[in-house]
Design an enzyme around this catalytic site. Structure first.
Site, PDB file in Angstrom:
ATOM      1  N   THR A  60       0.837  -1.205   0.000  1.00  0.00           N
ATOM      2  CA  THR A  60       0.000   0.000   0.000  1.00  0.00           C
ATOM      3  C   THR A  60       0.872   1.255   0.000  1.00  0.00           C
ATOM      4  O   THR A  60       0.625   2.210  -0.737  1.00  0.00           O
ATOM      5  CB  THR A  60      -0.953  -0.024   1.210  1.00  0.00           C
ATOM      6  OG1 THR A  60      -1.675  -1.256   1.177  1.00  0.00           O
ATOM      7  CG2 THR A  60      -1.928   1.126   1.179  1.00  0.00           C
ATOM      8  N   LYS A  87       8.072   9.413  21.054  1.00  0.00           N
ATOM      9  CA  LYS A  87       8.461  10.294  22.163  1.00  0.00           C
ATOM     10  C   LYS A  87       7.240  10.887  22.856  1.00  0.00           C
ATOM     11  O   LYS A  87       7.353  11.756  23.699  1.00  0.00           O
ATOM     12  CB  LYS A  87       9.354  11.425  21.636  1.00  0.00           C
ATOM     13  CG  LYS A  87      10.645  10.941  21.011  1.00  0.00           C
ATOM     14  CD  LYS A  87      11.493  12.118  20.559  1.00  0.00           C
ATOM     15  CE  LYS A  87      12.698  11.642  19.756  1.00  0.00           C
ATOM     16  NZ  LYS A  87      13.347  12.741  19.060  1.00  0.00           N
ATOM     17  N   ARG A 109      -2.083   5.593   7.228  1.00  0.00           N
ATOM     18  CA  ARG A 109      -2.450   4.278   7.763  1.00  0.00           C
ATOM     19  C   ARG A 109      -2.239   4.348   9.275  1.00  0.00           C
ATOM     20  O   ARG A 109      -1.200   4.822   9.740  1.00  0.00           O
ATOM     21  CB  ARG A 109      -1.578   3.176   7.169  1.00  0.00           C
ATOM     22  CG  ARG A 109      -1.778   1.852   7.891  1.00  0.00           C
ATOM     23  CD  ARG A 109      -1.234   0.691   7.141  1.00  0.00           C
ATOM     24  NE  ARG A 109      -2.061   0.364   5.987  1.00  0.00           N
ATOM     25  CZ  ARG A 109      -1.966  -0.784   5.323  1.00  0.00           C
ATOM     26  NH1 ARG A 109      -1.086  -1.689   5.690  1.00  0.00           N
ATOM     27  NH2 ARG A 109      -2.745  -1.023   4.290  1.00  0.00           N
TER      28      ARG A 109
HETATM   29  C1  NCD Z   1      -4.307  -5.652   3.811  1.00  0.00           C
HETATM   30  C2  NCD Z   1      -4.238  -4.668   4.948  1.00  0.00           C
HETATM   31  O1  NCD Z   1      -3.172  -4.186   5.334  1.00  0.00           O
HETATM   32  O2  NCD Z   1      -5.308  -4.374   5.449  1.00  0.00           O
HETATM   33  N1  NCD Z   1      -3.226  -5.611   2.950  1.00  0.00           N
HETATM   34  C3  NCD Z   1      -3.065  -4.602   2.057  1.00  0.00           C
HETATM   35  O3  NCD Z   1      -3.349  -3.449   2.309  1.00  0.00           O
HETATM   36  N2  NCD Z   1      -2.596  -4.936   0.849  1.00  0.00           N
HETATM   37  C4  NCD Z   1      -4.663  -7.014   4.234  1.00  0.00           C
HETATM   38  C5  NCD Z   1      -3.731  -7.783   5.122  1.00  0.00           C
HETATM   39  O4  NCD Z   1      -2.836  -7.244   5.750  1.00  0.00           O
HETATM   40  O5  NCD Z   1      -3.956  -9.003   5.212  1.00  0.00           O
END
Ligand code: NCD
Length: 309
Positions: A60, A87, A109
């Site tokens: 990603t 920190k 994320r």
């Molecule tokens: C997924 C995630 O991180 O949610 N992977 C991804 O984004 N390609 C699914 C997973 O980690 O199994």
């Protein structure tokens, strides 16, 4: 429709069907661009994007970075392991510090569900959710639907089963929202302990017999068992999980018709699918990865065109 109905991409549940259509039409154009010898357009030369990854990611993160660079945006990367978050800095402080360096868009994320929504209310930037805990992963669901559309012509009317760890999967939830919005039929299949009780309220059916559901579907999306999100054991052993919910070539060949196999990655080869399935022509796993760049280019491009400067 010529622009998105939203200023951020926080989850599929905030999108309309027309938004998805617009993203796919735009992605068609960028897919053509990334197959040219010069894979780059100058569209976002004036935009700066920060990729903030507070949780591990390979595909990603690389996919977003490549999408941004192919649109000629300036890109900065940040991962929590090497940052001041360790920190004790708050999320808003971290992000505001980054934004004071004149950043227009944040791709984030984060392990906490709702982190993107929270941030969008507190900072002046367009936010793209690249996965928030076990909640949503909207760009994954969009690239998944785009890949179905590419292989089978359209998503409407298709029968899709999502197999595995539904409980901990943001991929499952975003896929359910996206597929239902486009008129697909959706079932989920996995150990009862990994299927949330509310799931039928989303308009999906639960099936515990893998062979039965494989015979019903056009597409099977095989999820990884997310051990890192589990504090207890949800099934007796990996071997038993694979026996009941794993797909191998022998099972595929014994079905009445040829189905399409998807996987968001990373694959646990031999657990949810065997190598001969992952590497077969029925699997579109690498198409999903390739389409991820074009779909993310489309999303970033469409959101950037809504930024007021
Ligand atoms: C997924 C995630 O991180 O949610 N992977 C991804 O984004 N390609 C699914 C997973 O980690 O199994």
């Amino acid at each position: 429709m010529s622009e998105l109905s939203v200023n951020h991409l926080l989850g599929i549940k905030y999108l309309k069907k027309e938004d998805i259509d617009l993203i796919f039409e735009t992605a068609d154009h960028f897919k053509e661009v990334i197959n040219r010898p010069i894979k780059k357009v100058p569209s976002l030369r004036d935009i700066t994007i920060a990729n903030l990854f507070f949780e591990n990611s390979t595909r990603t993160r690389l996919s977003f970075e490549l999408a941004e660079k192919r649109l000629s945006a300036d890109v900065i990367n940040f991962s929590a392991a090497s940052s001041s978050v360790k920190k004790g800095e708050t999320l808003i402080d971290t992000v505001n510090n980054i934004l004071s360096m004149k950043v227009d868009m944040v791709v984030m994320r984060h392990p906490n569900p709702g982190a993107g929504v929270f941030l969008s209310k507190h900072v002046e930037a367009s936010i793209v959710n690249a996965g928030d805990g076990a909640h949503e992963h909207p760009t994954q669901a969009l690239l998944d639907s785009y890949s179905i559309r590419e292989r089978l012509g359209e998503v409407a009317g298709k029968k899709v089963v999502i197999v595995g760890d539904i409980l901990h999967s943001r991929v499952a939830l975003s896929n359910i929202f996206a597929l239902k919005l486009q008129g697909a039929e959706v079932k989920v299949c996995g150990p009862k302990t990994l299927i949330p009780k509310y799931i039928e309220k989303l308009g999906v059916q639960v099936e515990t017999d893998l062979r039965k559901v494989l015979n019903w579907c056009d597409i099977a999306n095989m999820l990884r068992v997310q051990n890192e999100r589990m504090e207890i054991s949800y099934f007796p052993s990996t071997r038993e999980y694979t026996q009941q919910f794993g797909v191998n070539k022998k099972i595929l060949d014994s079905l009445d018709k040829e189905i399409v196999i998807m996987h968001p990655g990373p694959i646990n080869r031999g657990v949810e699918i065997t190598s001969d399935v992952a590497d077969s022509n029925q699997a579109i796993i690498l198409d999903q990865v390739q389409n991820g760049v074009a779909v993310r280019m489309a999303i970033i491009y469409l959101l950037a065109s809504k930024i007021k400067r």
